[in-house]
Design a protein around this motif. Structure first.
Motif, short mmCIF file in Angstrom:
data_model
loop_
_atom_site.label_atom_id
_atom_site.label_comp_id
_atom_site.label_asym_id
_atom_site.label_seq_id
_atom_site.Cartn_x
_atom_site.Cartn_y
_atom_site.Cartn_z
N ASP A 136 -45.53 -7.43 19.55
CA ASP A 136 -45.72 -8.85 19.35
C ASP A 136 -45.76 -9.61 20.66
O ASP A 136 -46.44 -10.62 20.78
N ASP A 137 -44.99 -9.14 21.68
CA ASP A 137 -44.92 -9.88 22.93
C ASP A 137 -45.96 -9.41 23.94
O ASP A 137 -45.96 -9.82 25.09
N ARG A 138 -46.84 -8.56 23.54
CA ARG A 138 -47.87 -8.06 24.44
C ARG A 138 -49.05 -9.02 24.43
O ARG A 138 -49.54 -9.41 23.38
N VAL A 139 -49.53 -9.38 25.62
CA VAL A 139 -50.65 -10.30 25.71
C VAL A 139 -51.95 -9.54 25.54
O VAL A 139 -52.21 -8.57 26.25
N SER A 140 -52.77 -9.96 24.61
CA SER A 140 -54.03 -9.28 24.36
C SER A 140 -55.01 -9.59 25.48
O SER A 140 -55.07 -10.71 25.97
N PRO A 141 -55.80 -8.61 25.92
CA PRO A 141 -56.77 -8.88 26.97
C PRO A 141 -57.86 -9.81 26.48
O PRO A 141 -58.15 -9.91 25.29
N LYS A 142 -58.47 -10.51 27.42
CA LYS A 142 -59.56 -11.41 27.06
C LYS A 142 -60.73 -10.59 26.55
O LYS A 142 -60.95 -9.45 26.96
N PRO A 143 -61.53 -11.16 25.64
CA PRO A 143 -62.68 -10.42 25.15
C PRO A 143 -63.66 -10.13 26.28
O PRO A 143 -63.86 -10.95 27.17
N VAL A 144 -64.23 -8.94 26.27
CA VAL A 144 -65.17 -8.54 27.31
C VAL A 144 -66.56 -9.01 26.95
O VAL A 144 -67.06 -8.75 25.86
N ARG A 145 -67.19 -9.70 27.89
CA ARG A 145 -68.54 -10.17 27.65
C ARG A 145 -69.51 -8.99 27.69
O ARG A 145 -69.50 -8.19 28.63
N ALA A 146 -70.30 -8.85 26.66
CA ALA A 146 -71.27 -7.77 26.62
C ALA A 146 -72.30 -7.98 27.72
O ALA A 146 -72.79 -9.09 27.90
N PRO A 147 -72.65 -6.93 28.48
CA PRO A 147 -73.61 -7.09 29.56
C PRO A 147 -75.03 -7.20 29.05
O PRO A 147 -75.88 -6.35 29.30
N GLU A 148 -75.31 -8.20 28.27
CA GLU A 148 -76.62 -8.41 27.70
C GLU A 148 -77.07 -9.84 27.96
O GLU A 148 -76.30 -10.79 27.85
N LYS A 149 -78.32 -9.98 28.33
CA LYS A 149 -78.95 -11.28 28.51
C LYS A 149 -78.17 -12.16 29.48
O LYS A 149 -77.89 -13.32 29.19
N ILE A 150 -77.79 -11.57 30.60
CA ILE A 150 -77.13 -12.31 31.66
C ILE A 150 -78.13 -12.53 32.77
O ILE A 150 -78.80 -11.59 33.21
N GLU A 151 -78.24 -13.75 33.23
CA GLU A 151 -79.22 -14.07 34.26
C GLU A 151 -78.58 -14.94 35.33
O GLU A 151 -77.76 -15.81 35.04
N GLY A 152 -78.95 -14.69 36.58
CA GLY A 152 -78.43 -15.49 37.68
C GLY A 152 -78.90 -14.97 39.01
O GLY A 152 -79.46 -13.88 39.11
N PRO A 153 -78.67 -15.73 40.08
CA PRO A 153 -79.03 -15.26 41.42
C PRO A 153 -78.06 -14.20 41.90
O PRO A 153 -76.86 -14.26 41.61
N VAL A 154 -78.57 -13.23 42.65
CA VAL A 154 -77.71 -12.15 43.12
C VAL A 154 -77.20 -12.44 44.53
O VAL A 154 -77.86 -13.11 45.32
N ARG A 155 -76.00 -11.94 44.80
CA ARG A 155 -75.42 -11.94 46.13
C ARG A 155 -75.09 -10.49 46.44
O ARG A 155 -74.36 -9.84 45.69
N VAL A 156 -75.66 -9.97 47.52
CA VAL A 156 -75.59 -8.54 47.82
C VAL A 156 -74.80 -8.32 49.09
O VAL A 156 -75.08 -8.94 50.13
N ASP A 157 -73.79 -7.42 49.01
CA ASP A 157 -73.03 -7.08 50.21
C ASP A 157 -72.13 -5.89 49.91
O ASP A 157 -71.52 -5.83 48.85
N ARG A 158 -72.04 -4.96 50.87
CA ARG A 158 -71.10 -3.85 50.74
C ARG A 158 -69.68 -4.30 51.06
O ARG A 158 -68.72 -3.68 50.63
N ASP A 159 -69.56 -5.36 51.86
CA ASP A 159 -68.25 -5.90 52.24
C ASP A 159 -67.80 -6.89 51.17
O ASP A 159 -68.39 -7.98 51.04
N ILE A 160 -66.78 -6.53 50.40
CA ILE A 160 -66.36 -7.36 49.28
C ILE A 160 -65.87 -8.73 49.74
O ILE A 160 -66.16 -9.76 49.12
N ARG A 161 -65.14 -8.77 50.85
CA ARG A 161 -64.62 -10.05 51.34
C ARG A 161 -65.76 -10.97 51.77
O ARG A 161 -65.75 -12.17 51.48
N ALA A 162 -66.73 -10.42 52.48
CA ALA A 162 -67.88 -11.22 52.89
C ALA A 162 -68.66 -11.70 51.67
O ALA A 162 -69.14 -12.84 51.63
N LEU A 163 -68.79 -10.84 50.67
CA LEU A 163 -69.50 -11.22 49.45
C LEU A 163 -68.77 -12.33 48.71
O LEU A 163 -69.38 -13.29 48.23
N ALA A 164 -67.44 -12.20 48.61
CA ALA A 164 -66.66 -13.19 47.87
C ALA A 164 -66.80 -14.58 48.49
O ALA A 164 -66.77 -15.59 47.77
#
Length: 416
Positions: free
Chosen positions: A18-46
């Motif tokens: 009862d006291d366990r927090v349920s995870p948020k629903p996962v968005r299905a990877p379908e019909k997602i659109e947006g501009p991409v940001r590309v980088d191998r360096d996660i900090r630089a990308l963020a």
């Protein structure tokens, strides 16, 4: 070997609590659109990500720290050229992305890295399309994939610990002078005999600093910030005394705050932030090491003869430490061994310390008590007569009465 982790899904039947927090629903990877940001360096990308963007990375076994950086920027999806959860490590980062409701698609291969920055991409299932044409195909990461990877990681934990042990031996052979004797580290006279607070940038850092605030006010530690941890410290109202790292992710305001700057260079003498520091004209010392910046900061504080070193924003559990990779785990383990009992986790400090009552607080309490006593005297006839206040007829009346009658009248008045 690994501690049992909460399942990613919970149907309501055991073992759901009862006291366990349920995870948020996962968005299905379908019909997602947006501009991409590309980088191998996660900090630089963020630093470039905006809410709704699609992050394109190349990172096998996404660790929790990298995932937290991405989650904070709220991308619509994360496309990974590599395998996000191979089964070698606990898959903490991939799990965190899904639980945050961010679609994760992996296994694209290096083709996905050829996308130009800002290109609008349509993600439909595991397919990335540009202008309605298929560009690359990957695999949508699901809860089932991560549960299988986590199980495999637990079964292979002894082999990962063997790898960490081997990496520790290699690292100690290469960096023994720095780890054991502090050779090559700049001198920090301000640390001698004082407590030190090492701050690294994590999603949990602001909360940790809030809980540490009473201890910080009491101990007044030297603030040693690791890279962008300097901005996290400033956001919490703290002024860094020392900033260590490549200095690439540190804001110009933090670099110009008057802190002692320690530029972390790799073994070949390179650093992404070296040119930036020189352009800003800020004075800085350098340290050459293959250690990551966080354990290097711990060693800097320890060899600076800090009385105690409190670490905020660092991995703590065995699972989290190994999740960062064997080299990072080896370096952090060596730093902890070098500091010994002087190293304390930020989460433990509030449970071990209690703020002391200061002299000004005692003085304020005494003043409040005297003020309350004065008010009480002024509101009673006896007090008014004794202090010479109140109407003249009242003072004359009490002045003409014997002491016994005076107390009788006072008691009667108080009763009424």
């Amino acid at each position: 070997m690994w501690r049992e982790r909460m399942p990613l899904s919970c149907s309501g039947a055991p073992p759901c609590d009862d006291d366990r927090v349920s995870p948020k629903p996962v968005r299905a990877p379908e019909k997602i659109e947006g501009p991409v940001r590309v980088d191998r360096d996660i900090r630089a990308l963020a630093r470039r990500l905006e809410p709704g963007d699609i992050a394109v990375i190349d990172l096998a076994d996404i660790d929790r720290e990298s995932a937290e950086l991405l989650i904070a920027r709220k991308p619509a999806a994360v496309l990974d050229a590599a395998t996000a959860a191979t089964g070698r490590l606990p898959a903490l980062g991939s799990t965190a992305l899904l639980e945050a409701g961010i679609a994760l698609v992996d296994g694209f291969g290096t083709d996905i890295l050829e996308l130009r920055e800002g290109t609008r991409v349509h993600v439909d299932g595991g397919v990335a399309r540009v202008d309605d044409a298929e560009f690359a195909e990957g695999r949508p990461v699901t809860r089932e994939h991560l549960e299988a990877a986590s199980t495999q990681a637990r079964e292979g934990a002894p082999f990962q610990l063997d790898a960490v042990s081997a990496a520790t031996s290699e690292l100690l052979t290469r960096e023994h002078a720095l780890v054991l004797d502090g050779e090559g580290l700049p001198a920090l006279e301000k640390l001698a005999g004082r407590p030190a607070l090492v701050i690294a940038e994590r999603a949990t850092t602001p909360e940790a600093l809030t809980r540490l605030r009473p201890w910080i006010r009491e101990a007044r530690p030297v603030i040693v910030a690791v890279e962008a941890g300097a901005d996290a410290a400033r956001a919490a109202g703290l002024t860094p005394d020392v900033i260590i790292g490549p200095l690439e992710s540190v804001s110009g305001e933090a670099l110009a705050s008057g802190a002692q700057l320690v530029l972390h260079l790799t073994q070949d003498g390179r650093s992404a932030g070296r040119t930036r520091a020189e352009e800003l004209g800020t004075e800085h010392s350098t340290v050459v090491s293959s250690l990551p910046s966080v354990p290097l900061a711990l060693l800097l504080a320890g060899h600076g003869v800090a009385s105690v070193v409190v670490a905020a924003g660092t991995d703590e559990s065995l699972e989290e430490v190994v999740d960062g990779g064997r080299n990072s785990a080896a370096a952090l383990g060596l730093a902890r061994l070098a500091l010994g009992d002087r190293l304390v986790s930020a989460s433990a400090v509030p449970r071990l310390t209690r703020p002391r009552i200061r002299a000004w607080q005692l003085a304020l309490l005494v003043l409040a008590a005297l003020l309350a006593l004065a008010v009480a005297l002024l509101t009673t006839p006896v007090g008014q007569a004794a202090l010479g206040t109140g109407p003249d007829w009242l003072k004359n009346l009490f002045g003409a009465l014997p002491k016994e009658e005076l107390w009788s009248i006072s008691a009667t008045t108080s009763y009424l």
